[in-house]
Design a protein around this motif. Structure first.
Motif, PDB file in Angstrom:
ATOM      1  N   LEU A  33       0.720  -1.226   0.045  1.00 53.24           N
ATOM      2  CA  LEU A  33       0.106  -0.006  -0.053  1.00 53.24           C
ATOM      3  C   LEU A  33       0.891   1.293   0.218  1.00 53.24           C
ATOM      4  O   LEU A  33       0.517   2.227  -0.706  1.00 53.24           O
ATOM      5  CB  LEU A  33      -0.943   0.122   1.256  1.00 53.24           C
ATOM      6  N   ARG A  34       1.938   1.243   0.797  1.00 50.52           N
ATOM      7  CA  ARG A  34       2.769   2.365   0.932  1.00 50.52           C
ATOM      8  C   ARG A  34       3.438   2.647  -0.512  1.00 50.52           C
ATOM      9  O   ARG A  34       3.610   3.885  -0.965  1.00 50.52           O
ATOM     10  CB  ARG A  34       3.654   2.320   2.103  1.00 50.52           C
ATOM     11  N   VAL A  80       0.778   4.739   7.239  1.00 54.67           N
ATOM     12  CA  VAL A  80      -0.769   4.430   6.997  1.00 54.67           C
ATOM     13  C   VAL A  80      -1.550   4.517   8.515  1.00 54.67           C
ATOM     14  O   VAL A  80      -1.000   3.798   9.247  1.00 54.67           O
ATOM     15  CB  VAL A  80      -1.098   2.814   6.415  1.00 54.67           C
ATOM     16  N   GLN A  94      -6.145  -2.751   3.912  1.00 50.08           N
ATOM     17  CA  GLN A  94      -5.053  -2.367   3.308  1.00 50.08           C
ATOM     18  C   GLN A  94      -4.601  -3.007   1.781  1.00 50.08           C
ATOM     19  O   GLN A  94      -4.213  -2.249   0.884  1.00 50.08           O
ATOM     20  CB  GLN A  94      -4.075  -2.345   3.983  1.00 50.08           C
ATOM     21  N   HIS A  95      -4.905  -4.342   1.959  1.00 54.46           N
ATOM     22  CA  HIS A  95      -4.826  -4.969   0.700  1.00 54.46           C
ATOM     23  C   HIS A  95      -5.592  -4.778  -0.552  1.00 54.46           C
ATOM     24  O   HIS A  95      -5.025  -4.533  -1.399  1.00 54.46           O
ATOM     25  CB  HIS A  95      -4.819  -6.491   1.141  1.00 54.46           C
ATOM     26  N   LEU A 104      -7.036  -1.735  -0.652  1.00 55.52           N
ATOM     27  CA  LEU A 104      -6.750  -0.292  -1.183  1.00 55.52           C
ATOM     28  C   LEU A 104      -5.470  -0.413  -2.241  1.00 55.52           C
ATOM     29  O   LEU A 104      -5.423   0.430  -2.952  1.00 55.52           O
ATOM     30  CB  LEU A 104      -6.559   0.411  -0.004  1.00 55.52           C
ATOM     31  N   ALA A 105      -4.615  -1.112  -1.757  1.00 54.80           N
ATOM     32  CA  ALA A 105      -3.297  -1.016  -2.605  1.00 54.80           C
ATOM     33  C   ALA A 105      -3.512  -1.725  -3.912  1.00 54.80           C
ATOM     34  O   ALA A 105      -3.045  -1.063  -4.981  1.00 54.80           O
ATOM     35  CB  ALA A 105      -2.288  -2.235  -2.054  1.00 54.80           C
TER      36      ALA A 105
END
Length: 382
Positions: A67-68, A91, A269-270, A272-273
């Protein structure tokens, strides 16, 4: 032992109050800033897939590396910004947590932080919670331009932080390059840090471009910039955002972040990435919301409101002087909710002194049928 309140003057927020009144009266809720339409189905499917694949334990404290990295790639594509995914992006559990963490990282008891009003309501309480003092600079309607000379004059020996909101909620104004230069000059001259709330970065209209503090060389090294996936991907209830800052600032930010939330929902997070890697999911937001702005604006004008420019965000400010000049802003918002079935927010709630400019804020992040129903009800004002 009785608790000695840190916030003896704080009660229910105006957003909760007006949303509750809307629910009580059956009014259409254009007050609180959240979409009433679904987020992208592929984003929901991504969360489900991540859960099924076993991504249900703690994510790394700074955020999922994928994600980052996706955030860094998006910032490069959107604004030409070079950001280190490992050492500059954290995050967070929503933008509000990021804002609080940055404020708490910087301020100590007795310090001062400058905020520009009308201001989002979380800034001042976060400052006060550190034993620090908010110093308020008022912006005037209709353009809400920043008087940088007044900002400079407000700096004292105790000032440590300037908080800006760009694009601004509720003013809907956006910074120019000249604004960034003026902010940088003050911050450099007095060796101050800057916290920039940029959650509406992609909701900028009429061909304007968002100018981030991170794009200015002098501000880049002394600023925290905060963003929100809730605003970008219509998922405010997920409470996922992120903070971008230079490595030295990020290192201090993470020292506190790890003890506030440690990490943020792993399956989200997965998802959104993966979603963020598809640029179309954020590149079309300005046009999407501008059409909604224009749809509501037409109805508001027909109902007798005088509209202030809406350069960004998903809000529209409206002057009701020609409709009920006898009412203050809160009284008008309550009257409009009870008598005409449309809820709004009084702009006076964003000023500490509760000043009355006869302005209310409407949210247009709604389905077409919601906006049309509100317009129909408002049409009875004329």
């Amino acid at each position: 032992m009785p608790i000695q309140s840190k916030f003896p003057d704080l009660g229910l927020t105006i957003f909760s109050r007006m949303s509750a009144l809307a629910a009580e009266t059956g009014a259409i809720n254009l007050s609180q800033g959240f979409p009433d339409f679904a987020c992208d189905a592929s984003l929901l499917e991504g969360v489900t897939a991540a859960m099924r694949e076993g991504h249900n334990q703690y994510a790394p404290m700074p955020g999922l590396p994928a994600l980052r990295q996706a955030i860094a790639a998006k910032m490069a594509a959107a604004g030409g910004l070079e950001v280190d995914a490992d050492h500059e992006i954290t995050v967070c559990a929503g933008a509000t947590q990021a804002l609080y963490t940055a404020i708490a990282t910087v301020l100590r008891s007795g310090d001062e932080a400058i905020i520009l009003e009308p201001a989002y309501d979380s800034y001042a309480p976060a400052i006060v919670a550190q034993g620090a003092v908010p110093v308020r600079i008022s912006l005037a309607a209709p353009d809400f331009a920043v008087d940088w000379a007044a900002v400079a004059a407000a700096v004292s020996g105790r000032t440590r932080l300037i908080i800006v909101n760009n694009p601004n909620n509720p003013a809907t104004s956006v910074f120019s390059q000249a604004d960034l230069a003026a902010l940088a000059e003050i911050a450099e001259r007095h060796d101050l840090l800057v916290l920039s709330d940029e959650v509406y970065e992609h909701l900028v209209f009429d061909g304007r471009r968002h100018a981030s503090v991170l794009s200015h060389p002098q501000l880049r090294t002394r600023s925290f910039a905060v963003y929100s996936f809730g605003k970008t991907f219509h998922a405010t209830g997920w409470k996922v955002g992120y903070c971008v800052a230079a490595p030295a600032l990020t290192a201090e930010f993470r020292k506190l972040h790890q003890y506030l939330v440690f990490s943020v929902s792993t399956p989200m997070q997965h998802a959104l990435a993966a979603h963020l890697r598809q640029a179309g999911h954020w590149q079309g937001l300005a046009a999407f919301y501008q059409a909604k702005r224009d749809r509501l604006a037409m109805g508001l004008r027909a109902a007798g409101f005088e509209l202030l420019p809406s350069a960004a965000t998903y809000f529209q400010l409206a002057d009701y002087s020609r409709i009920r000049p006898d009412l203050g802003e809160l009284a008008f918002a309550e009257w409009l909710t009870r008598e005409h079935g449309v809820a709004s927010i009084p702009v006076s709630a964003f000023y500490a002194d509760g000043r009355n400019n006869k302005l209310v804020r409407f949210c247009f992040a709604k389905k077409a049928e919601t906006l049309d129903a509100a317009i129909e009800r408002l049409g009875r004002l004329t």
